[in-house]
Design an enzyme around this catalytic site. Structure first.
Site, PDB file in Angstrom:
ATOM      1  N   THR A  13      54.971   0.931  55.735  1.00  0.00           N
ATOM      2  CA  THR A  13      54.299  -0.108  54.946  1.00  0.00           C
ATOM      3  C   THR A  13      53.219  -0.852  55.740  1.00  0.00           C
ATOM      4  OG1 THR A  13      56.306  -0.364  53.684  1.00  0.00           O
ATOM      5  CG2 THR A  13      54.741  -2.166  53.537  1.00  0.00           C
ATOM      6  N   VAL A  14      53.571  -1.295  56.950  1.00  0.00           N
ATOM      7  CA  VAL A  14      52.603  -2.090  57.711  1.00  0.00           C
ATOM      8  C   VAL A  14      51.650  -1.189  58.500  1.00  0.00           C
ATOM      9  CG1 VAL A  14      52.320  -3.867  59.476  1.00  0.00           C
ATOM     10  CG2 VAL A  14      54.189  -4.057  57.830  1.00  0.00           C
ATOM     11  N   GLU A 143      50.264 -11.958  65.813  1.00  0.00           N
ATOM     12  CA  GLU A 143      49.917 -12.781  64.648  1.00  0.00           C
ATOM     13  C   GLU A 143      50.716 -12.346  63.417  1.00  0.00           C
ATOM     14  OE1 GLU A 143      47.047 -15.377  64.559  1.00  0.00           O
ATOM     15  OE2 GLU A 143      48.779 -15.746  63.305  1.00  0.00           O
ATOM     16  N   VAL A 146      54.544 -13.590  62.541  1.00  0.00           N
ATOM     17  CA  VAL A 146      54.916 -14.922  62.039  1.00  0.00           C
ATOM     18  C   VAL A 146      54.116 -15.233  60.769  1.00  0.00           C
ATOM     19  CG1 VAL A 146      55.100 -17.375  62.581  1.00  0.00           C
ATOM     20  CG2 VAL A 146      55.421 -15.682  64.387  1.00  0.00           C
ATOM     21  N   GLY A 148      53.122 -13.360  58.218  1.00  0.00           N
ATOM     22  CA  GLY A 148      52.177 -12.355  57.731  1.00  0.00           C
ATOM     23  C   GLY A 148      50.714 -12.682  57.942  1.00  0.00           C
ATOM     24  N   GLY A 201      60.622  -6.465  43.534  1.00  0.00           N
ATOM     25  CA  GLY A 201      60.152  -5.953  44.825  1.00  0.00           C
ATOM     26  C   GLY A 201      59.962  -7.043  45.882  1.00  0.00           C
ATOM     27  N   ASP A 215      65.638 -14.125  59.329  1.00  0.00           N
ATOM     28  CA  ASP A 215      64.219 -13.759  59.445  1.00  0.00           C
ATOM     29  C   ASP A 215      63.361 -15.008  59.705  1.00  0.00           C
ATOM     30  OD1 ASP A 215      61.857 -11.816  58.683  1.00  0.00           O
ATOM     31  OD2 ASP A 215      61.586 -13.596  57.445  1.00  0.00           O
ATOM     32  N   LYS A 219      60.937 -16.297  63.263  1.00  0.00           N
ATOM     33  CA  LYS A 219      59.576 -16.854  63.268  1.00  0.00           C
ATOM     34  C   LYS A 219      59.570 -18.233  63.920  1.00  0.00           C
ATOM     35  CE  LYS A 219      58.963 -14.158  59.133  1.00  0.00           C
ATOM     36  NZ  LYS A 219      59.010 -14.119  57.671  1.00  0.00           N
ATOM     37  N   GLY A 316      53.857  -8.331  52.899  1.00  0.00           N
ATOM     38  CA  GLY A 316      53.023  -7.396  52.142  1.00  0.00           C
ATOM     39  C   GLY A 316      52.287  -6.468  53.090  1.00  0.00           C
TER      40      GLY A 316
HETATM   41  N1  HSE Z   1      60.957 -10.439  54.505  1.00  0.00           N
HETATM   42  C1  HSE Z   1      60.089 -11.488  54.942  1.00  0.00           C
HETATM   43  C2  HSE Z   1      59.881 -12.484  53.841  1.00  0.00           C
HETATM   44  C3  HSE Z   1      58.754 -11.011  55.404  1.00  0.00           C
HETATM   45  O1  HSE Z   1      60.464 -12.356  52.770  1.00  0.00           O
HETATM   46  O2  HSE Z   1      59.134 -13.423  54.055  1.00  0.00           O
HETATM   47  C4  HSE Z   1      58.837 -10.378  56.742  1.00  0.00           C
HETATM   48  O3  HSE Z   1      59.361 -11.282  57.671  1.00  0.00           O
END
Ligand code: HSE
Length: 438
Positions: A13-14, A143, A146, A148, A201, A215, A219, A316
């Site tokens: 994806t990334v 960058e 943290v 996106g 999604g 998660d 960050k 994303g």
């Molecule tokens: N899964 C994370 C979120 C994005 O929902 O913000 C990636 O850290």
């Protein structure tokens, strides 16, 4: 100047998003960078899937674009690490296991700059990776790790070097924010909102790290390191997720003109940092309360320049990839330079000592005198009560909430312990204690 040659490890994806931007915008990026930015090679286990998903030329893939075995993929990665002409390696494999860790360290040990979106790796096992970048005077771009697309790393590293950051706080996880927004707006309970997030999604099949605060904590750990020059581990951080937030909590928050948000916060007080990740009732006047759905926000409170908000997409493919590409352009412009790595002599304070007003929600037996008893015990701890909500009756039970003035968390805990001592059957579950953020 010779081109800046890029290798990408992992084209999901990334990584696929990075390859797409690098190829689609090669000319523009090279112009902006002042030198050619050249995607040289991609190491990926399943190139055919990446080629069709991101419309990439097979010439970029090590092995010629056919599926490769794990063994061959490892060899391809080793070749990239050893290649003389690769300047920047983008790690987008994900995970925090030994292979990914050793590969990232190896990139730097081989004298190459590293760019990664891997927050779990950097936050939990990143100490030697940061140190290697610093020792070798190489760039470590994170960058994308943290929030996106939000430029908070460069924001802190490059734009506020003239300031002292007193507090970093915000909404760092889009999935949990999406779930809370749906609970708030549609009156869904947690499991219904989670299912909706999965259907749309916004949540993974296994949403654990997003909903348990893990998660977001990764960050916060990276921002504490950057803003305060302090290393904090996951074990040291006070982390509460959103799994136990109920419809009632949402309603009580609404009654005091607030929305519940999963807030990450780190605040400097003298030589201490108070940090935590937990759901809070954010008053509607606070900008964070209107950051909804999968959007992220970071708020900085600075000594000289006051308050700043960064709001944008935290996840994303193209959003995260964009941040990686901007790190690549930064490296192309500035070359290998010493990584900014401030270290300060700060200690982690006890988060229970942070004074907040609180919203405390009770589920009790529906008996006369209950509200009075609870309010009295709160008052006995020297806590002023701002409001007590209506009771919401359901058969034998009553739910109500108390909004307090600012006090330390352990005083609320003490009041609850006293209530249990007086009548151990009165509270039908442990009260929910949410700090209120103005
Ligand atoms: N899964 C994370 C979120 C994005 O929902 O913000 C990636 O850290």
């Amino acid at each position: 100047m010779r081109p800046l040659n890029i290798a990408i490890l992992g084209c999901g994806t990334v990584g696929g998003g990075v390859a797409k931007i690098l190829t689609e915008q090669k000319e523009l990026l090279s112009k902006r960078a002042g030198r050619e930015i050249n995607l040289k090679v991609i190491a990926e286990l399943n190139p055919p899937a990446a080629i069709s998903r991101f419309n990439l030329d097979k010439k970029y893939f090590a092995g010629g674009g056919d599926t490769v075995s794990r063994e061959d993929a490892s060899k391809n990665i080793q070749n990239i690490l050893e290649a003389e002409d690769i300047d920047v390696v983008v790690e987008t494999m994900g995970g925090k296991g030994n292979f990914v860790h050793d590969t990232c360290l190896g990139v730097l040990q081989h004298g190459k700059n590293l760019v990664t979106a891997n927050k779990a790796l950097l936050a939990e096992r990143g100490a030697d990776i940061f140190k290697e970048a610093e020792d070798k005077k190489l760039q470590l771009g994170y960058e994308a790790a943290v929030c996106g697309a939000i430029p908070i790393i460069k924001g802190i590293k490059e734009c506020f070097t003239g300031d002292i950051i007193n507090s970093v706080c915000g909404i760092f996880n889009g999935t949990s924010n999406y779930i809370l927004t749906q609970m708030q707006n549609k009156g869904l309970d947690f499991s219904e909102a989670l299912k909706l997030a999965q259907k749309e999604g916004y949540a993974e099949a296994d949403p654990t790290l997003d909903i348990n605060g893990g998660d977001a904590s990764h960050k916060l750990i990276l921002l504490i390191k950057l803003a305060f020059g302090m290393e904090v581990t996951m074990d040291q951080l006070s982390i509460t997720g959103i799994q136990n937030i109920t419809k009632n909590d949402m309603d009580f928050a609404r009654e005091i003109n607030s929305s519940i948000k999963l807030i990450c916060m780190a605040r400097r007080e003298n030589n201490q940092i108070f940090a935590e990740v937990r759901p809070m009732a954010v008053k509607n006047d606070n900008t964070l309360s209107s950051v909804n759905y999968a959007v992220n926000a970071v708020r900085l409170d600075n000594k000289y320049s006051d308050t700043h908000f960064f709001i944008g997409k935290g996840a994303g493919s193209s959003e995260t990839a964009m941040s990686i590409v901007s790190d690549i352009v930064f490296i192309a412009r500035h070359g290998d330079v010493e990584t900014y790595n401030e270290k300060n002599n700060l200690v982690l304070g006890d988060s229970k000592k942070i004074a907040f007003p609180y919203l405390v929600s009770f589920k009790t037996k529906n008996l006369p005198g209950t509200t009075g008893l609870i309010a009295t015990e709160i008052g006995k701890q020297g806590i002023n009560i701002e409001t007590v909500s209506h009771n919401r009756f359901s058969g034998e039970t009553a739910d109500f909430s108390v909004e307090t003035e600012s006090c330390e968390f352990d005083k609320i805990e003490k009041a609850i312990a006293e209530i249990k001592k007086i009548n151990n059957d009165l509270l039908l579950e442990d009260p929910k204690i949410l700090p209120i953020l103005y």
